[in-house]
Design an enzyme around this catalytic site. Sequence first.
Site, PDB file in Angstrom:
ATOM      1  N   GLY A   1       0.907  -1.004  -0.071  1.00 20.30           N
ATOM      2  CA  GLY A   1       0.009  -0.092  -0.003  1.00 20.30           C
ATOM      3  C   GLY A   1       0.828   1.231   0.027  1.00 20.30           C
ATOM      4  O   GLY A   1       2.179   1.017   0.315  1.00 20.30           O
TER       5      GLY A   1
ATOM      6  N   GLN B   1       3.116   9.971   1.568  1.00 26.40           N
ATOM      7  CA  GLN B   1       4.440   9.147   1.709  1.00 26.40           C
ATOM      8  C   GLN B   1       5.433   9.535   0.716  1.00 26.40           C
ATOM      9  O   GLN B   1       6.598   9.140   0.769  1.00 26.40           O
ATOM     10  CB  GLN B   1       4.136   7.649   1.894  1.00 26.40           C
ATOM     11  CG  GLN B   1       3.442   7.276   3.175  1.00 26.40           C
ATOM     12  CD  GLN B   1       3.249   5.623   3.181  1.00 26.40           C
ATOM     13  OE1 GLN B   1       2.302   5.170   2.749  1.00 26.40           O
ATOM     14  NE2 GLN B   1       4.205   4.996   3.809  1.00 26.40           N
TER      15      GLN B   1
ATOM     16  N   CYS C   1       5.550  -0.264   7.913  1.00 26.08           N
ATOM     17  CA  CYS C   1       5.095   1.107   7.175  1.00 26.08           C
ATOM     18  C   CYS C   1       6.530   1.444   6.528  1.00 26.08           C
ATOM     19  O   CYS C   1       7.393   1.500   6.894  1.00 26.08           O
ATOM     20  CB  CYS C   1       4.687   2.250   7.971  1.00 26.08           C
ATOM     21  SG  CYS C   1       4.328   3.621   7.335  1.00 26.08           S
ATOM     22  N   LEU C   2       6.274   1.706   5.089  1.00 23.31           N
ATOM     23  CA  LEU C   2       7.370   2.225   4.337  1.00 23.31           C
ATOM     24  C   LEU C   2       7.847   3.550   4.784  1.00 23.31           C
ATOM     25  O   LEU C   2       9.015   3.702   4.575  1.00 23.31           O
ATOM     26  CB  LEU C   2       6.821   2.410   2.816  1.00 23.31           C
ATOM     27  CG  LEU C   2       6.375   0.802   2.160  1.00 23.31           C
ATOM     28  CD1 LEU C   2       5.837   1.352   0.760  1.00 23.31           C
ATOM     29  CD2 LEU C   2       7.491   0.132   2.316  1.00 23.31           C
TER      30      LEU C   2
ATOM     31  N   HIS D   1      -4.844   1.266   7.421  1.00 24.37           N
ATOM     32  CA  HIS D   1      -3.634   1.744   7.470  1.00 24.37           C
ATOM     33  C   HIS D   1      -3.548   2.976   6.515  1.00 24.37           C
ATOM     34  O   HIS D   1      -3.058   4.033   6.858  1.00 24.37           O
ATOM     35  CB  HIS D   1      -2.804   0.763   7.246  1.00 24.37           C
ATOM     36  CG  HIS D   1      -1.035   1.085   7.230  1.00 24.37           C
ATOM     37  ND1 HIS D   1      -0.149   0.647   8.185  1.00 24.37           N
ATOM     38  CD2 HIS D   1      -0.459   1.937   6.576  1.00 24.37           C
ATOM     39  CE1 HIS D   1       0.947   1.146   7.968  1.00 24.37           C
ATOM     40  NE2 HIS D   1       0.875   1.952   7.037  1.00 24.37           N
ATOM     41  N   GLU D   2      -3.744   2.726   5.234  1.00 25.97           N
ATOM     42  CA  GLU D   2      -3.525   3.999   4.090  1.00 25.97           C
ATOM     43  C   GLU D   2      -4.597   5.202   4.378  1.00 25.97           C
ATOM     44  O   GLU D   2      -3.915   6.215   4.493  1.00 25.97           O
ATOM     45  CB  GLU D   2      -3.717   3.499   2.839  1.00 25.97           C
ATOM     46  CG  GLU D   2      -2.805   2.265   2.287  1.00 25.97           C
ATOM     47  CD  GLU D   2      -1.356   2.277   2.661  1.00 25.97           C
ATOM     48  OE1 GLU D   2      -1.105   3.346   2.770  1.00 25.97           O
ATOM     49  OE2 GLU D   2      -0.633   1.340   3.015  1.00 25.97           O
TER      50      GLU D   2
ATOM     51  N   HIS E   1      -3.043   7.232   7.183  1.00 24.24           N
ATOM     52  CA  HIS E   1      -1.915   8.245   6.513  1.00 24.24           C
ATOM     53  C   HIS E   1      -2.774   9.393   6.226  1.00 24.24           C
ATOM     54  O   HIS E   1      -2.045  10.440   6.352  1.00 24.24           O
ATOM     55  CB  HIS E   1      -1.171   7.625   5.518  1.00 24.24           C
ATOM     56  CG  HIS E   1      -0.111   6.825   5.882  1.00 24.24           C
ATOM     57  ND1 HIS E   1       0.997   7.179   6.631  1.00 24.24           N
ATOM     58  CD2 HIS E   1       0.335   5.518   5.366  1.00 24.24           C
ATOM     59  CE1 HIS E   1       1.689   6.371   6.770  1.00 24.24           C
ATOM     60  NE2 HIS E   1       1.409   5.021   6.191  1.00 24.24           N
TER      61      HIS E   1
END
Length: 171
Positions: A46, A51, A94-95, A136-137, A140
């Site tokens: 994702g 990000q 998480c990236l 999760h996204e 963000h």
Amino acid sequence: MAILPLVILPDQRLRLVSEPVGSVTAEIRRLADDMLETMYDAPGIGLAAIQIGVAKRLITVDTSKEENVRRPQVFIDPVITWASEETRGYDEGCLSIPDYYAEVTRPDRVRVRFRDLDGAEREIEADGLLATCIQHEIDHLDGVLFVDHISKLKRDRVMKKFAKAAKRDAA
Ligand code: K1U
Ligand code: ZN
């Protein structure tokens, strides 16, 4: 298409509340393409636009488990319209917080309303990993990170570690 640099903790842009996309223009389609390429390159399942430093309510997801099969999904201005009472725990990553994983408990199923790349209104019901990833996204988009769902002790520890690494890199 382009692979763009990821915004990494403690960058405060990760705490911004992203703005609605509004109309789906060529620029937005290009942004979605760049996000997908960046997500696949990372690799990740994702990505939220913030990000890569763009504070717009746009997310990309691909939770396909088949090898060599890509099932990219783009959600524009996504909104969770329903969440199940049943929850599931998943070891999230998480990236923007590389190499850190922790279990987060979230609703197991969600319904999400969004627009697709043609600007069409859609609603889907997601479960399992797709539901976890979408939540999760969307977090963000509201400046919320998965570490906000874990204990303060663990969160403080990871925040300190990344603040120290950023200082070291800047020196
Ligand atoms: O938003 C992000 O930072 C991407 C994140 C999404 C996510 C992972 C796990 C649970 C919820 C949401 C990632 O993709 S972290 C990398 C990852 O999970 C992964 C990478 C390669 C293969 C399989 C998973
Ligand atoms: Zn993340």
